[in-house]
Design a protein around this motif. Structure first.
Motif, PDB file in Angstrom:
ATOM      1  N   ARG A 170      -5.253  -9.700   7.387  1.00 20.56           N
ATOM      2  CA  ARG A 170      -4.943 -10.663   8.316  1.00 20.56           C
ATOM      3  C   ARG A 170      -3.532 -11.557   7.956  1.00 20.56           C
ATOM      4  N   LEU A 171      -3.693 -11.754   6.522  1.00 21.01           N
ATOM      5  CA  LEU A 171      -2.636 -12.374   6.148  1.00 21.01           C
ATOM      6  C   LEU A 171      -1.238 -11.638   5.851  1.00 21.01           C
TER       7      LEU A 171
ATOM      8  N   ARG B 265       1.490 -18.068  -0.391  1.00 25.64           N
ATOM      9  CA  ARG B 265       0.807 -18.964  -1.376  1.00 25.64           C
ATOM     10  C   ARG B 265      -0.831 -18.651  -1.118  1.00 25.64           C
ATOM     11  N   VAL B 266      -1.296 -18.511   0.126  1.00 26.23           N
ATOM     12  CA  VAL B 266      -2.764 -18.012   0.049  1.00 26.23           C
ATOM     13  C   VAL B 266      -2.615 -16.491  -0.122  1.00 26.23           C
ATOM     14  N   THR B 267      -1.782 -15.858   0.240  1.00 28.13           N
ATOM     15  CA  THR B 267      -2.108 -14.449  -0.229  1.00 28.13           C
ATOM     16  C   THR B 267      -2.260 -14.307  -1.795  1.00 28.13           C
TER      17      THR B 267
ATOM     18  N   ARG C 138      10.041 -17.898  11.165  1.00 29.73           N
ATOM     19  CA  ARG C 138       9.579 -19.166  10.672  1.00 29.73           C
ATOM     20  C   ARG C 138       9.066 -18.735   8.967  1.00 29.73           C
ATOM     21  N   SER C 139       9.014 -19.905   8.409  1.00 27.39           N
ATOM     22  CA  SER C 139       8.611 -19.869   7.061  1.00 27.39           C
ATOM     23  C   SER C 139       7.509 -18.948   6.420  1.00 27.39           C
ATOM     24  N   THR C 140       7.384 -18.419   5.513  1.00 24.64           N
ATOM     25  CA  THR C 140       6.310 -17.486   4.945  1.00 24.64           C
ATOM     26  C   THR C 140       5.927 -18.204   3.694  1.00 24.64           C
TER      27      THR C 140
ATOM     28  N   ARG D 122       2.104 -12.728   7.851  1.00 23.61           N
ATOM     29  CA  ARG D 122       3.399 -12.755   7.155  1.00 23.61           C
ATOM     30  C   ARG D 122       4.345 -11.937   8.100  1.00 23.61           C
ATOM     31  N   GLU D 123       4.029 -10.715   8.541  1.00 24.46           N
ATOM     32  CA  GLU D 123       5.085 -10.033   9.447  1.00 24.46           C
ATOM     33  C   GLU D 123       5.424 -10.652  10.506  1.00 24.46           C
TER      34      GLU D 123
END
Length: 302
Positions: A254-255, A274-276, A267-269, A259-260
């Motif tokens: 899902r991350l 960071r969560v990834t 938009r900022s990733t 991000r894609e």
């Protein structure tokens, strides 16, 4: 400031102050005047010196804890907490860098005249639409409901930061996406930062908001792994098979999708990345500590 540092500081346009909170009370007061009024009072007496300071970067291994440092801490508009590396691939790169020749750094230079023009003319000319003012007021109310109070000074100065964000992106007006920089402005302690970040992302970035919700799941799994310390390998393996593996894999997929979508939309990733990193770090712990896999094999899988 020592004599050598003060001599340099009085002529600097951009200053770096290391371990800013380790100064004596007298030095802190001098530094406060230097940052706030751009004036330095010589230790030996004499006329105050006006300094050409445009901006300053500070660093500290500790946060302030007393009233004597509160005033100067409030003057530090952007606050970024830097922790240890969490992503295994980043840590591996750190280890490799100890035995390999580092590449020459890429340098970016800005002419002093251009910097002055940006600070005094171009950035203040960036428009702040009424919709942004409304969003900032909404954010302030949301944070107050959570008992997070920033000074009026910080809120006022944050407008300039929003204008600078838009200017650096080549836009004539502040947009909702610029509000994301406030995640580095409106907290006092690191424990408050996730709450500030969530409230900001509620307004501007649905992708990152969902990523932070996935972060809760990842942190819960790591807490469970910590709580299972000392249990048998069989019990740990069963927990991985029945719960941890599927939840971490689902979060990772899902991350990637978030991000894609964020990158495609411009938009900022940063929050997603960071969560990834946390997802990869927790997955590495699960594979090595719960399943007993070799660290080099884990790195290959990540």
């Amino acid at each position: 400031m020592s004599t050598v540092r003060s001599t340099t500081a009085t002529t600097a346009h951009i200053a770096f102050i290391d371990e800013i909170f380790k100064c004596s009370t007298a030095a802190l007061n001098e530094t406060l005047g230097y940052l706030n009024e751009r004036i330095y009072h010589p230790e030996s007496g004499g006329e105050p010196i006006r300094c050409p300071l445009i901006g300053a970067i500070t660093a500290s291994n500790e946060l302030p804890s007393g009233e004597d440092t509160a005033a100067i801490y409030d003057r530090l508009l952007v606050r970024i907490e830097v922790g240890y590396l969490a992503d295994p691939s980043n840590f591996a790169a750190l280890v490799r860098s100890a035995v390999s020749r580092p590449a020459a750094p890429t340098r970016t230079t800005v002419e002093l005249a251009a910097l002055r023009h940006a600070v005094t003319e171009a950035v203040p000319a960036v428009d702040v639409p009424d919709a942004i003012v409304d969003a900032v007021c909404t954010l302030r109310a949301a944070l107050r409901r959570r008992e997070l109070i920033a000074s009026d000074r910080r809120w006022r100065q944050s407008v300039g930061l929003l204008q600078a964000s838009a200017y650096l992106d080549g836009r004539p007006a502040v947009a909702e996406t610029d509000l994301s920089v406030l995640t580095h402005v409106l907290w006092d302690s690191p424990a408050q930062r996730p709450t500030v970040e969530r409230e900001v992302l509620h307004l501007v970035n649905p992708d990152a908001k969902e990523a932070l919700e996935l972060a809760d799941t990842i942190e819960e799994l790591e807490a469970q792994l910590d709580a299972m310390a000392g249990q048998s390998r069989e019990a740990l393996s069963e927990w991985v098979i029945k719960k941890a593996h599927n939840q971490l894999a689902t979060a990772g997929k899902r991350l990637e999708k978030l991000r894609e979508e964020a990158a495609t939309a411009g938009r900022s990733t940063a929050a997603i990345d960071r969560v990834t990193g946390r997802q990869r770090a927790v997955r590495a712990r699960v594979l090595t500590e719960a399943l007993g896999m070799d660290a080099s094999m884990v790195q290959a899988q990540l």
